[in-house]
Design a protein around this motif. Structure first.
Motif, PDB file in Angstrom:
ATOM      1  N   THR A 136       0.840  -1.188   0.000  1.00  7.17           N
ATOM      2  CA  THR A 136       0.000   0.000   0.000  1.00  7.17           C
ATOM      3  C   THR A 136       0.881   1.246   0.000  1.00  7.17           C
ATOM      4  OG1 THR A 136      -1.926   1.041   1.027  1.00  7.17           O
ATOM      5  CG2 THR A 136      -0.211   0.227   2.510  1.00  7.17           C
ATOM      6  N   PHE A 137       0.298   2.366  -0.398  1.00  4.20           N
ATOM      7  CA  PHE A 137       1.052   3.618  -0.566  1.00  4.20           C
ATOM      8  C   PHE A 137       0.264   4.750   0.071  1.00  4.20           C
ATOM      9  CE2 PHE A 137       2.254   0.729  -3.879  1.00  4.20           C
ATOM     10  CZ  PHE A 137       3.586   0.987  -4.188  1.00  4.20           C
ATOM     11  N   ARG A 138       0.819   5.346   1.129  1.00  2.56           N
ATOM     12  CA  ARG A 138       0.132   6.429   1.816  1.00  2.56           C
ATOM     13  C   ARG A 138       1.102   7.580   2.062  1.00  2.56           C
ATOM     14  NH1 ARG A 138      -3.345   2.959   6.266  1.00  2.56           N
ATOM     15  NH2 ARG A 138      -4.878   4.617   6.200  1.00  2.56           N
ATOM     16  N   LYS A 139       0.548   8.784   2.042  1.00  2.00           N
ATOM     17  CA  LYS A 139       1.383   9.977   2.223  1.00  2.00           C
ATOM     18  C   LYS A 139       0.527  11.110   2.757  1.00  2.00           C
ATOM     19  CE  LYS A 139       4.841  12.589  -0.426  1.00  2.00           C
ATOM     20  NZ  LYS A 139       5.412  12.807  -1.784  1.00  2.00           N
ATOM     21  N   ASP A 254      -1.936  11.096 -14.487  1.00  6.04           N
ATOM     22  CA  ASP A 254      -1.267  11.966 -13.519  1.00  6.04           C
ATOM     23  C   ASP A 254      -2.141  13.165 -13.177  1.00  6.04           C
ATOM     24  OD1 ASP A 254       1.736  10.942 -13.279  1.00  6.04           O
ATOM     25  OD2 ASP A 254       1.154  10.764 -15.366  1.00  6.04           O
ATOM     26  N   PHE A 255      -2.762  13.734 -14.203  1.00 10.28           N
ATOM     27  CA  PHE A 255      -3.648  14.875 -13.989  1.00 10.28           C
ATOM     28  C   PHE A 255      -4.816  14.476 -13.094  1.00 10.28           C
ATOM     29  CE2 PHE A 255      -7.464  17.291 -15.123  1.00 10.28           C
ATOM     30  CZ  PHE A 255      -7.031  18.597 -14.930  1.00 10.28           C
ATOM     31  N   MET A 256      -5.381  13.297 -13.322  1.00  9.99           N
ATOM     32  CA  MET A 256      -6.532  12.854 -12.533  1.00  9.99           C
ATOM     33  C   MET A 256      -6.186  12.756 -11.046  1.00  9.99           C
ATOM     34  SD  MET A 256      -8.913   9.438 -12.951  1.00  9.99           S
ATOM     35  CE  MET A 256      -7.597   8.240 -12.643  1.00  9.99           C
ATOM     36  N   TYR A 257      -5.062  12.127 -10.735  1.00  9.53           N
ATOM     37  CA  TYR A 257      -4.713  11.965  -9.321  1.00  9.53           C
ATOM     38  C   TYR A 257      -4.269  13.291  -8.705  1.00  9.53           C
ATOM     39  CZ  TYR A 257      -5.331   7.013 -10.002  1.00  9.53           C
ATOM     40  OH  TYR A 257      -5.883   5.778 -10.273  1.00  9.53           O
ATOM     41  N   TRP A 258      -3.673  14.159  -9.522  1.00  9.14           N
ATOM     42  CA  TRP A 258      -3.332  15.479  -9.000  1.00  9.14           C
ATOM     43  C   TRP A 258      -4.590  16.256  -8.656  1.00  9.14           C
ATOM     44  CZ3 TRP A 258      -0.971  18.733  -6.339  1.00  9.14           C
ATOM     45  CH2 TRP A 258      -1.241  20.105  -6.447  1.00  9.14           C
ATOM     46  N   GLU A 259      -5.585  16.221  -9.533  1.00  9.83           N
ATOM     47  CA  GLU A 259      -6.824  16.949  -9.266  1.00  9.83           C
ATOM     48  C   GLU A 259      -7.503  16.431  -8.001  1.00  9.83           C
ATOM     49  OE1 GLU A 259      -8.756  19.696 -11.080  1.00  9.83           O
ATOM     50  OE2 GLU A 259      -6.574  19.908 -10.939  1.00  9.83           O
ATOM     51  N   LEU A 260      -7.460  15.114  -7.790  1.00  7.47           N
ATOM     52  CA  LEU A 260      -8.032  14.557  -6.569  1.00  7.47           C
ATOM     53  C   LEU A 260      -7.253  15.042  -5.352  1.00  7.47           C
ATOM     54  CD1 LEU A 260     -10.125  12.635  -5.310  1.00  7.47           C
ATOM     55  CD2 LEU A 260      -8.426  10.799  -5.543  1.00  7.47           C
ATOM     56  N   MET A 261      -5.933  15.074  -5.453  1.00  8.49           N
ATOM     57  CA  MET A 261      -5.107  15.553  -4.341  1.00  8.49           C
ATOM     58  C   MET A 261      -5.338  17.045  -4.095  1.00  8.49           C
ATOM     59  SD  MET A 261      -0.964  15.284  -3.809  1.00  8.49           S
ATOM     60  CE  MET A 261      -0.989  13.485  -3.668  1.00  8.49           C
ATOM     61  N   SER A 271      -4.504  13.206   4.481  1.00 10.60           N
ATOM     62  CA  SER A 271      -3.793  12.004   4.053  1.00 10.60           C
ATOM     63  C   SER A 271      -4.329  11.500   2.724  1.00 10.60           C
ATOM     64  CB  SER A 271      -3.910  10.909   5.117  1.00 10.60           C
ATOM     65  OG  SER A 271      -3.210   9.737   4.735  1.00 10.60           O
ATOM     66  N   PHE A 272      -3.416  10.965   1.900  1.00 14.59           N
ATOM     67  CA  PHE A 272      -3.756  10.423   0.580  1.00 14.59           C
ATOM     68  C   PHE A 272      -3.310   8.964   0.556  1.00 14.59           C
ATOM     69  CE2 PHE A 272      -3.485   9.696  -3.965  1.00 14.59           C
ATOM     70  CZ  PHE A 272      -4.394  10.574  -4.545  1.00 14.59           C
ATOM     71  N   ASP A 273      -4.275   8.047   0.444  1.00 12.16           N
ATOM     72  CA  ASP A 273      -3.983   6.619   0.371  1.00 12.16           C
ATOM     73  C   ASP A 273      -4.104   6.203  -1.087  1.00 12.16           C
ATOM     74  OD1 ASP A 273      -3.982   3.847   0.400  1.00 12.16           O
ATOM     75  OD2 ASP A 273      -5.110   3.684   2.256  1.00 12.16           O
ATOM     76  N   PHE A 274      -2.957   5.938  -1.722  1.00 11.31           N
ATOM     77  CA  PHE A 274      -2.936   5.618  -3.143  1.00 11.31           C
ATOM     78  C   PHE A 274      -3.388   4.180  -3.411  1.00 11.31           C
ATOM     79  CE2 PHE A 274      -0.324   8.080  -6.516  1.00 11.31           C
ATOM     80  CZ  PHE A 274      -1.377   7.990  -7.409  1.00 11.31           C
ATOM     81  N   ASN A 289       6.868   6.473  -8.426  1.00 13.05           N
ATOM     82  CA  ASN A 289       7.315   7.637  -9.196  1.00 13.05           C
ATOM     83  C   ASN A 289       6.637   8.926  -8.726  1.00 13.05           C
ATOM     84  OD1 ASN A 289       8.967   6.000 -10.741  1.00 13.05           O
ATOM     85  ND2 ASN A 289       7.517   5.811 -12.431  1.00 13.05           N
ATOM     86  N   TRP A 290       5.534   8.794  -8.017  1.00 14.14           N
ATOM     87  CA  TRP A 290       4.840   9.943  -7.452  1.00 14.14           C
ATOM     88  C   TRP A 290       5.418  10.333  -6.096  1.00 14.14           C
ATOM     89  CZ3 TRP A 290       0.288  13.138  -7.575  1.00 14.14           C
ATOM     90  CH2 TRP A 290      -0.220  13.324  -8.864  1.00 14.14           C
ATOM     91  N   GLY A 291       6.416   9.581  -5.635  1.00 17.61           N
ATOM     92  CA  GLY A 291       7.052   9.895  -4.367  1.00 17.61           C
ATOM     93  C   GLY A 291       6.455   9.176  -3.177  1.00 17.61           C
ATOM     94  N   PHE A 292       5.610   8.183  -3.433  1.00 14.78           N
ATOM     95  CA  PHE A 292       5.016   7.395  -2.361  1.00 14.78           C
ATOM     96  C   PHE A 292       5.885   6.171  -2.088  1.00 14.78           C
ATOM     97  CE2 PHE A 292       1.571  10.014  -3.579  1.00 14.78           C
ATOM     98  CZ  PHE A 292       0.582   9.964  -2.602  1.00 14.78           C
TER      99      PHE A 292
END
Length: 346
Positions: A136-139, A254-261, A271-274, A289-292
């Motif tokens: 899992t990936f969380r940040k 990338d745009f989609m997940y950025w807009e959600l963030m 918190s963002f749970d990828f 690659n997103w830094g998670f």
């Protein structure tokens, strides 16, 4: 007066609020432990729920959501929980945890399942088989939008900007059919059967504002979308996909997940749970690659009728022919027959 003994009991409809209060208060309580999943998975897929809890003097001291899945193709299992990335026991004490584990093992034996599965975020039962596959990936989400953009590594940040330049836009919608059109095409292209469209509708009905859809459009056409869960100040993008043509739109995902963030930051979420990915796959690399940083998940198994851990996933060579064939199916055909298979692939 003698003190009462803790008892393992089945969840009753009148105790749903107490169950969910316990989940929210427990440090390891997740969105996937909520009582609403009982209605969701029974109504959408017909999987029999067995929600049990330890009660002492009317107070919940531990709980465990379980579902029985029985398939001619994929076998029989008792899982906490299918269609969920996290699960397993929540307990206030080791004794309550042991009571729930023993009750689950007993139920698994009565049902004669192949295996009992707990989708743990940390190892629990040392003598159970543990699958080394999922991470899992969380940040944390910074309180400032620009700070979140700068935290994205250079290469992926450039992809986000390309998506912006491509004229992509985001918008929330309550129309799950828009997401289903995009998502069903996306999973067909990956060689995976799609579940019934009613599943999205039931998730929305049961979880309300904690289940929201973000669509990505280009020239007023849906090209990508994601359904996310919201819990304890965290956003979890869960069912996301894009149409085949989106491969030619640089930075679409990338745009989609950025807009959600970005939207989550503006709402004050922290918190963002990828979500979950299998190690060695494209989504695993994408999130890194997103830094998670990846954190291992401990899916643990108590074997009942089976001699080895179940391995129902597209990476299993056993399913390669099925995956390759599914990718070639016309979308209407895949959407027609997919739900009969997907309900057992949770």
């Amino acid at each position: 007066m003698s003190q009462s003994e803790p008892q393992v009991v089945a969840l009753e409809s009148g105790n749903l609020e107490a169950w969910d209060e316990y989940v929210r208060a427990h440090s390891a309580g997740s969105f996937f432990h909520l009582s609403g999943w009982k209605q969701v998975l029974e109504e959408a897929f017909g999987h029999k729920a067995h929600f049990i809890c330890v009660v002492n003097d009317g107070v919940i001291e531990g709980l465990l959501p379980l579902f029985h899945m029985n398939s001619l193709l994929f076998g029989s299992s008792l899982s906490s929980s299918p269609f969920c990335v996290y699960g397993g026991i929540l307990a206030s004490s080791e004794s309550a945890e042991n009571l729930l584990r023993e009750a689950a093992c007993e139920l698994a034996g009565e049902l004669k399942v192949d295996a009992l599965e707990f989708r743990n975020t940390e190892p629990k039962a040392a003598d159970w088989k543990t699958k080394d596959l999922y991470y899992t990936f969380r940040k944390a989400i910074a309180p400032d939008v620009d700070a979140n953009m700068k935290a994205i590594p250079n290469k992926q940040r450039a992809m986000v900007r390309k998506g912006i330049k491509a004229g992509l836009h985001s918008e929330e919608t309550g129309d799950s059919s828009r997401l289903y059109r995009v998502y069903s095409e996306s999973v067909r292209n990956l060689g995976t059967p799609v579940f019934t469209s009613r599943y999205f509708q039931i998730l929305q009905k049961v979880f309300g504002d904690a289940c929201r859809i973000l669509m990505i459009t280009q020239e007023d056409k849906d090209v990508a979308g994601v359904l996310s869960f919201y819990f304890k100040g965290e956003v979890l993008p869960y069912y996301g996909g894009s149409i085949a043509a989106a491969r030619f739109i640089k930075g679409c995902n990338d745009f989609m997940y950025w807009e959600l963030m970005r939207r989550s930051c503006q709402e004050g979420l922290t918190s963002f749970d990828f979500g979950r990915s299998k190690k060695g796959t494209g989504p695993f690399s994408f999130k890194k690659n997103w830094g998670f940083e990846p954190t291992p998940l401990y899916y643990q198994y108590f074997l009942v009728e089976a001699e080895q851990m179940p391995d129902v996933n597209p990476l299993n060579p056993k399913y390669k022919l099925m995956v390759d064939t599914w990718k070639k199916l016309p979308l209407p055909v895949a959407n027609l027959i997919g739900p009969f298979l997907a309900k057992s692939l949770g």
